[in-house]
Design a protein around this motif. Structure first.
Motif, PDB file in Angstrom:
ATOM      1  N   ARG A  31     -36.701  20.470  11.839  1.00  0.00           N
ATOM      2  CA  ARG A  31     -37.270  21.422  10.949  1.00  0.00           C
ATOM      3  C   ARG A  31     -36.957  21.018   9.627  1.00  0.00           C
ATOM      4  O   ARG A  31     -35.716  20.665   9.328  1.00  0.00           O
ATOM      5  N   PHE A  32     -37.810  21.308   8.716  1.00  0.00           N
ATOM      6  CA  PHE A  32     -37.637  20.988   7.185  1.00  0.00           C
ATOM      7  C   PHE A  32     -37.960  22.375   6.358  1.00  0.00           C
ATOM      8  O   PHE A  32     -38.755  22.872   6.512  1.00  0.00           O
ATOM      9  N   ASP A  33     -37.036  22.257   5.174  1.00  0.00           N
ATOM     10  CA  ASP A  33     -37.275  23.268   4.090  1.00  0.00           C
ATOM     11  C   ASP A  33     -38.724  23.020   3.253  1.00  0.00           C
ATOM     12  O   ASP A  33     -39.436  23.522   2.923  1.00  0.00           O
ATOM     13  N   ARG A  34     -38.719  21.710   3.312  1.00  0.00           N
ATOM     14  CA  ARG A  34     -39.809  20.966   2.310  1.00  0.00           C
ATOM     15  C   ARG A  34     -40.070  19.621   2.869  1.00  0.00           C
ATOM     16  O   ARG A  34     -39.268  18.851   3.420  1.00  0.00           O
TER      17      ARG A  34
END
Length: 53
Positions: free
Chosen positions: A37-40
């Motif tokens: 999972r990634f914020d950006r």
């Protein structure tokens, strides 16, 4: 993320020199979902040529 191990390692090393330590990964995203999972996500790409059309 990139499919080229050398590029990922070189980028991580250069970023470390200036004090940045992002998570890096070698993977082919055309064959599998994102590995986590990634914020950006910042995407840069290149193409061999741009069609005239």
């Amino acid at each position: 993320m990139d499919v080229d191990t050398y590029l990922v390692e070189a980028a991580a090393g250069r970023l470390a020199v200036i004090g940045l330590h992002p998570h890096t990964s070698v993977c082919d995203l055309t064959q599998a979902p994102l590995p986590g999972r990634f914020d950006r996500i910042v995407s840069t790409v290149s193409v061999r040529s741009v069609p005239a059309a």
